[in-house]
Enzyme design. Sequence first.
Site, PDB file in Angstrom:
ATOM      1  N   LYS A  96     -17.834  -6.410   8.406  1.00 46.38           N
ATOM      2  CA  LYS A  96     -16.580  -7.138   8.591  1.00 46.38           C
ATOM      3  C   LYS A  96     -15.846  -6.608   9.815  1.00 46.38           C
ATOM      4  CE  LYS A  96     -12.976  -7.918   5.357  1.00 46.38           C
ATOM      5  NZ  LYS A  96     -12.493  -7.651   4.001  1.00 46.38           N
ATOM      6  N   SER A 122      -2.764  -7.659   3.281  1.00 44.83           N
ATOM      7  CA  SER A 122      -2.965  -7.456   4.730  1.00 44.83           C
ATOM      8  C   SER A 122      -3.269  -8.778   5.406  1.00 44.83           C
ATOM      9  CB  SER A 122      -4.126  -6.487   4.976  1.00 44.83           C
ATOM     10  OG  SER A 122      -3.843  -5.228   4.436  1.00 44.83           O
ATOM     11  N   HIS A 144       0.842  -1.207   0.000  1.00 48.97           N
ATOM     12  CA  HIS A 144       0.000   0.000   0.000  1.00 48.97           C
ATOM     13  C   HIS A 144       0.873   1.252   0.000  1.00 48.97           C
ATOM     14  CE1 HIS A 144      -3.029  -2.676   2.363  1.00 48.97           C
ATOM     15  NE2 HIS A 144      -3.481  -2.566   1.123  1.00 48.97           N
ATOM     16  N   ARG A 151      -1.723  -6.265  -8.259  1.00 44.99           N
ATOM     17  CA  ARG A 151      -0.586  -7.131  -7.945  1.00 44.99           C
ATOM     18  C   ARG A 151      -0.403  -8.198  -9.016  1.00 44.99           C
ATOM     19  NH1 ARG A 151      -2.800  -8.267  -2.060  1.00 44.99           N
ATOM     20  NH2 ARG A 151      -4.576  -8.357  -3.432  1.00 44.99           N
TER      21      ARG A 151
END
Length: 159
Positions: free
Chosen positions: A41, A128, A17, A90
Amino acid sequence: MRVAIYPGSFDPVTNGHLDIITRGSKVFDKLIVGVLVNIDKVGLFSIEERVELIKRVTSHLENVEVVSFNGLLVDLAKKNNARVILKGLRAVSDFEYEFQMALMNSQLDAEVETLFMTTSAANSFLSSSSVKQVAKFGGDIKGLVPDEIIDDVIKKIKG
Ligand code: PNS
């Protein structure tokens, strides 16, 4: 003024990030990091903590602002006069999900463009959730998250 929004969950912010934020801050006049408040979440860090961690690791970047948001991303963009949503890509595996979101956002507001920046090769495997898993089982997270937040992540995971 060219303003871009870089949205995400950032639970926690990783070196991947930070790489996109750093590079994005050089391309746009202002880069707003938008931390999604997702009531469905439960995260490791609270939204306030995530915002604080990102602020800490980006304090040297003068044109970066960190905010939390709920609701639609295009509304956050409009509120901040941002014409661009910046996303990091990515691998091919990211593409389908990102493509879907970009199309949906453009359907919601055709004035807002999604631009993709490829991650640096060194960060292409980082997420993460993998950082949290490594930390949980006692692995070394140095190099995965910014040095300034390593202790915060370990402390939080150990409870
Ligand atoms: O880091 P993440 O969890 O992959 O980020 C996802 C995020 C925050 C970019 C996405 O969930 C989002 O934009 N949420 C806001 C709701 C929204 O605008 N939905 C419509 C587009 S699909």
